[in-house]
Motif scaffolding. Structure first.
Motif, PDB file in Angstrom:
ATOM      1  N   ILE A 466       0.865  -1.183   0.000  1.00 38.63           N
ATOM      2  CA  ILE A 466       0.000   0.000   0.000  1.00 38.63           C
ATOM      3  C   ILE A 466       0.897   1.227   0.000  1.00 38.63           C
ATOM      4  CG2 ILE A 466      -1.806   1.253   1.223  1.00 38.63           C
ATOM      5  CD1 ILE A 466      -2.843  -1.368   2.276  1.00 38.63           C
ATOM      6  N   LEU A 467       0.723   2.066  -1.022  1.00 40.01           N
ATOM      7  CA  LEU A 467       1.608   3.198  -1.277  1.00 40.01           C
ATOM      8  C   LEU A 467       0.799   4.484  -1.390  1.00 40.01           C
ATOM      9  CD1 LEU A 467       3.681   1.336  -4.013  1.00 40.01           C
ATOM     10  CD2 LEU A 467       4.324   1.646  -1.614  1.00 40.01           C
ATOM     11  N   PRO A 468       1.447   5.644  -1.428  1.00 38.84           N
ATOM     12  CA  PRO A 468       0.701   6.901  -1.467  1.00 38.84           C
ATOM     13  C   PRO A 468      -0.273   7.040  -2.638  1.00 38.84           C
ATOM     14  CG  PRO A 468       2.950   7.336  -0.812  1.00 38.84           C
ATOM     15  CD  PRO A 468       2.888   5.879  -1.171  1.00 38.84           C
ATOM     16  N   THR A 469       0.055   6.476  -3.815  1.00 34.02           N
ATOM     17  CA  THR A 469      -0.849   6.659  -4.960  1.00 34.02           C
ATOM     18  C   THR A 469      -1.776   5.483  -5.184  1.00 34.02           C
ATOM     19  OG1 THR A 469       0.738   5.744  -6.545  1.00 34.02           O
ATOM     20  CG2 THR A 469       0.791   8.131  -6.162  1.00 34.02           C
ATOM     21  N   GLY A 470      -1.589   4.379  -4.436  1.00 34.85           N
ATOM     22  CA  GLY A 470      -2.500   3.258  -4.650  1.00 34.85           C
ATOM     23  C   GLY A 470      -2.006   1.940  -4.095  1.00 34.85           C
ATOM     24  N   TRP A 471      -2.559   0.892  -4.658  1.00 35.59           N
ATOM     25  CA  TRP A 471      -2.450  -0.479  -4.162  1.00 35.59           C
ATOM     26  C   TRP A 471      -1.642  -1.278  -5.170  1.00 35.59           C
ATOM     27  CZ3 TRP A 471      -5.513  -2.931  -0.131  1.00 35.59           C
ATOM     28  CH2 TRP A 471      -5.645  -4.314  -0.208  1.00 35.59           C
ATOM     29  N   SER A 472      -0.495  -1.811  -4.773  1.00 36.16           N
ATOM     30  CA  SER A 472       0.368  -2.569  -5.674  1.00 36.16           C
ATOM     31  C   SER A 472       0.285  -4.056  -5.354  1.00 36.16           C
ATOM     32  CB  SER A 472       1.826  -2.081  -5.542  1.00 36.16           C
ATOM     33  OG  SER A 472       2.685  -2.896  -6.316  1.00 36.16           O
ATOM     34  N   SER A 473      -0.223  -4.837  -6.295  1.00 36.20           N
ATOM     35  CA  SER A 473      -0.359  -6.276  -6.094  1.00 36.20           C
ATOM     36  C   SER A 473       1.005  -6.946  -6.201  1.00 36.20           C
ATOM     37  CB  SER A 473      -1.304  -6.875  -7.141  1.00 36.20           C
ATOM     38  OG  SER A 473      -2.603  -6.363  -6.995  1.00 36.20           O
ATOM     39  N   VAL A 474       1.338  -7.764  -5.212  1.00 34.68           N
ATOM     40  CA  VAL A 474       2.612  -8.485  -5.190  1.00 34.68           C
ATOM     41  C   VAL A 474       2.410  -9.944  -5.591  1.00 34.68           C
ATOM     42  CG1 VAL A 474       4.554  -9.207  -3.739  1.00 34.68           C
ATOM     43  CG2 VAL A 474       3.531  -6.950  -3.404  1.00 34.68           C
ATOM     44  N   TYR A 475       1.457 -10.619  -4.934  1.00 36.27           N
ATOM     45  CA  TYR A 475       1.224 -12.047  -5.217  1.00 36.27           C
ATOM     46  C   TYR A 475      -0.140 -12.428  -4.672  1.00 36.27           C
ATOM     47  CZ  TYR A 475       2.891 -16.820  -6.236  1.00 36.27           C
ATOM     48  OH  TYR A 475       3.073 -18.055  -6.778  1.00 36.27           O
ATOM     49  N   PHE A 476      -0.747 -13.425  -5.304  1.00 33.47           N
ATOM     50  CA  PHE A 476      -2.015 -13.954  -4.808  1.00 33.47           C
ATOM     51  C   PHE A 476      -1.959 -15.471  -4.875  1.00 33.47           C
ATOM     52  CE2 PHE A 476      -6.389 -15.488  -5.479  1.00 33.47           C
ATOM     53  CZ  PHE A 476      -6.988 -14.986  -4.337  1.00 33.47           C
ATOM     54  N   PHE A 477      -2.311 -16.129  -3.772  1.00 34.02           N
ATOM     55  CA  PHE A 477      -2.390 -17.593  -3.776  1.00 34.02           C
ATOM     56  C   PHE A 477      -3.692 -18.016  -3.124  1.00 34.02           C
ATOM     57  CE2 PHE A 477       0.138 -16.202  -0.142  1.00 34.02           C
ATOM     58  CZ  PHE A 477      -0.358 -16.912   0.938  1.00 34.02           C
ATOM     59  N   TYR A 478      -4.186 -19.199  -3.523  1.00 28.76           N
ATOM     60  CA  TYR A 478      -5.523 -19.611  -3.093  1.00 28.76           C
ATOM     61  C   TYR A 478      -5.598 -21.124  -2.952  1.00 28.76           C
ATOM     62  CZ  TYR A 478      -6.030 -20.563  -8.113  1.00 28.76           C
ATOM     63  OH  TYR A 478      -5.842 -21.024  -9.392  1.00 28.76           O
ATOM     64  N   ASP A 479      -6.679 -21.577  -2.347  1.00 26.53           N
ATOM     65  CA  ASP A 479      -6.935 -23.000  -2.193  1.00 26.53           C
ATOM     66  C   ASP A 479      -7.352 -23.562  -3.553  1.00 26.53           C
ATOM     67  OD1 ASP A 479      -7.944 -25.556  -1.637  1.00 26.53           O
ATOM     68  OD2 ASP A 479      -8.684 -24.958   0.331  1.00 26.53           O
ATOM     69  N   PRO A 480      -6.576 -24.496  -4.116  1.00 26.15           N
ATOM     70  CA  PRO A 480      -6.889 -25.018  -5.450  1.00 26.15           C
ATOM     71  C   PRO A 480      -8.270 -25.664  -5.547  1.00 26.15           C
ATOM     72  CG  PRO A 480      -4.660 -25.640  -4.806  1.00 26.15           C
ATOM     73  CD  PRO A 480      -5.315 -25.058  -3.590  1.00 26.15           C
ATOM     74  N   SER A 481      -8.819 -26.121  -4.423  1.00 28.29           N
ATOM     75  CA  SER A 481     -10.142 -26.737  -4.468  1.00 28.29           C
ATOM     76  C   SER A 481     -11.236 -25.714  -4.778  1.00 28.29           C
ATOM     77  CB  SER A 481     -10.451 -27.438  -3.138  1.00 28.29           C
ATOM     78  OG  SER A 481     -10.496 -26.508  -2.069  1.00 28.29           O
TER      79      SER A 481
END
Length: 636
Positions: A466-481
């Motif tokens: 989370i930065l002054p101008t916005g939201w920077s996505s780094v990584y997303f992981f989830y339950d494969p099911s």
């Protein structure tokens, strides 16, 4: 000390730099209120941002985004300097071959390690095409690298989920499916509650009875889990014994695998199955095959399917007699399915998840009413529990990450360590800045958990800066099911919706940064579907509509996106590095003082350092370069 006045002056300058809220590179990124709040919060942090600049780096391998090499099976011919891909003898093997006349694919970046990086500094250099992984920052050299990577961002205020053609239809489908899933999941709970309310209203039971029933439900859930554990342990005993005998029959080769002694991989891989006439399923042979391959041990089988069928037919089936196992079968993809004489059934209204097939079946059998967008959003808000917190190690998150990496990216289990996970997604060089008046309560690195409210099951985790101008996505992981719900797409849509709400209070906090867009890699083009997006022009470091940039990229993998010829190159006016700060032997020294003082450096060393400093200043930007102390290892 003769240097103390210089050091004192530089320290004062550095502390002043560290307490400034946002550099001019962030292009007036925050409102005056947010800026003053940020200045105040950052002023307590007195350590300067430090760069260990590595310069131009060439990888010995491809970047991972390169298309697969041509094979003889493709029978594709080249004209001119390039030769045919079909061998002279007509051999039709799939062996990869080089193509004379073609350029080698090498990933090329400019790299550095940054420590104590203030959020506004990263915000600024991210707008210069830098990205980070932990404390490692890299700037793709897009004019020469194998697969150019261009920063992409979305102004969330412009995003509309409704009425955007085929892409919009797909995204709406994902959004609506999540709402429908949560509705179907809740219907079972509602039926249970409705039954209880009817009993209360008719005087059959009272509130105290309801509490007793809830307590009883918890006891039933615990009893079910205990019975399930006993059944699994009984099958594990058989499985361990069979694998040991199988190892002896192969010259005790399997026992030479270092990971073999730790038998957790057998237990973790034996889970209940929802398939008809299958109670438990094991991926033990899949893991065994992978471990043997990693340790360069030849088990004598060409595929995991051959290994599994041989193990089941020759050892396991004989071993499982008189053990409560009615049947055992090997699947073509390497799984082992068990049918048992007894399998505990989940208690009524137990907190168990709905599989993709069950969801489709229940969704069809229930009401076919279409919900409005507001109703879907209400279903999602009520059915999901989303929490945002600063990045820290969480065992539940790590286990989910491990499960994701194995299923989606096919990583071997023994290569996924908590240490590697921590280094990749927990440790952050960004200075944490906290104040309730800032967006989401502060800047820095955060983890956002997605849980199903009804079951409290963790289904996904977003790692973000989370930065002054916005939201920077780094990584997303989830339950494969939960892959049938397209959680990756849903998470982006949810975060866009969340940022739009935050933007109402903080108007300049408006961008979603999705990392790099890679036009030459089909699987990375999806980032452009969240429109109207912008790409960073590699020649001018100005943002250009994606639709304009792709017209250039359709013709060549690198070029100038900015159509206005009057906009200069990003490095056009940077011709000296005298105004930078250097860290030498724990002393902060102005670059001008060091470069002009011939007693400190030889002419050749001075020229080399000047070139490095200019490369650093041109790529991070003039203003950010002045806020970062450049580390020089030694003099002379």
């Amino acid at each position: 000390s003769t240097q103390s006045p210089v050091i004192f002056l530089c320290l004062c300058l550095t502390m002043e730099i560290a307490s400034s809220a946002a550099s001019q590179e962030s292009q007036d990124s925050t409102t005056p209120t947010s800026q003053s709040v940020y200045q105040s919060a950052l002023s307590t942090h007195r350590m300067p941002c430090l760069s260990q600049f590595l310069g131009l780096m060439e990888s010995s391998s491809e970047c991972g985004y390169c298309p697969p090499k041509k094979t003889r099976k493709q029978r594709k011919r080249k004209i001119g300097a390039e030769t045919t891909l079909l061998s002279e003898d007509g051999n039709d093997s799939s062996k990869e071959i080089s193509v004379p006349g073609s350029k080698p694919k090498i990933s090329t970046t400019i790299s550095q390690f940054l420590t104590n990086c203030a959020p506004h500094i990263y915000d600024a250099i991210m707008n210069k095409n830098w990205r980070r992984c932990g404390d490692y920052f890299y700037f793709p050299k897009n004019d020469i690298t194998c697969c150019p990577q261009y920063a992409i961002r979305l102004d969330v205020r412009s995003f509309q989920l409704e009425g955007r053609g085929a892409v919009g239809k797909k995204q709406r489908g994902v959004w609506n499916k999540m709402g429908r899933y949560l509705e179907v999941l809740e219907q079972g709970r509602d039926m249970h509650k409705e039954h209880e309310q009817n009993e209360i209203s008719t005087g059959t039971i009272d509130d105290e009875d309801v509490e007793m029933k809830d307590s009883h439900q918890e006891e039933l859930n615990q009893k079910y889990q205990q019975e399930l554990d006993r059944v699994r342990e009984r099958v594990l005993v058989v499985l361990r014994s069979a694998i040991t005998k199988f190892s002896l029959s192969r010259g005790n080769l399997i026992s030479q695998i270092p990971q073999f002694e730790s038998q957790d991989w057998m237990r973790d891989g034996l889970q209940p199955s929802n398939r008809k006439n299958v109670h438990l399923a094991s991926n033990a042979m899949i893991k065994l095959f992978g471990m043997a391959k990693k340790n360069k041990l030849d088990l004598g089988f060409k595929s995991v399917s051959d290994l599994t069928h041989s193990f089941v037919d020759n050892v396991l089936r004989n071993e499982s007699t008189d053990s409560g196992i009615l049947s055992v079968e090997a699947t073509k993809n390497g799984w082992i399915n068990f049918q048992l004489d007894h399998m505990p059934a989940p208690p009524p209204f137990a907190d168990v998840s709905i599989t993709g097939k069950e969801f489709k079946k229940k969704a069809k059998s229930s009401s076919s009413k279409k919900h409005t967008s507001e109703e879907v959003r209400r279903l999602i808000d009520n059915g999901l529990e989303v929490t945002l917190s600063r990045a820290k190690y969480d065992e539940e998150e790590f286990q989910l990450y491990k499960k994701y990496q194995m299923a989606v990216h096919k990583d071997p289990e023994d290569e996924i360590t908590s240490k590697g996970y921590t280094r990749f997604l927990i440790e952050s060089t960004l200075v944490p800045v906290s104040d309730a008046r800032l967006p989401f309560g502060g800047y820095g690195t955060f983890h956002m958990q997605y849980r199903v409210e009804k079951t409290k099951q963790l289904i996904g985790v977003s790692v973000v800066d989370i930065l002054p101008t916005g939201w920077s996505s780094v990584y997303f992981f989830y339950d494969p099911s939960f892959s049938f719900l397209s959680p990756g797409v849903f998470s982006v849509l949810y975060e866009i919706d969340m940022l739009k709400e935050m933007c109402k209070k903080h108007p300049d906090f408006k961008y979603l940064y999705l990392g790099f867009y890679i036009h030459t890699c089909q699987k990375m083009r999806y980032k452009g579907e969240y429109g109207p997006s912008e790409l960073l022009c590699p020649e001018t470091h100005t943002w250009v509509p994606l639709s304009t940039a792709t017209k250039v990229l359709d013709k060549a993998k690198y070029g100038r996106f900015q159509p206005d010829p009057s906009v200069p190159r990003y490095d056009a006016n940077i011709n000296h590095a005298d105004d930078l700060l250097l860290l030498v032997d724990r002393s902060l020294i102005p670059a001008k003082f060091l470069l002009q003082e011939k007693n400190f450096m030889q002419t050749e060393e001075c020229e080399t350092l000047t070139k490095e400093l200019l490369l650093f200043k041109r790529t991070v930007g003039e203003h950010s370069a002045k806020e970062i102390a450049y580390y020089v290892s030694s003099l002379g």
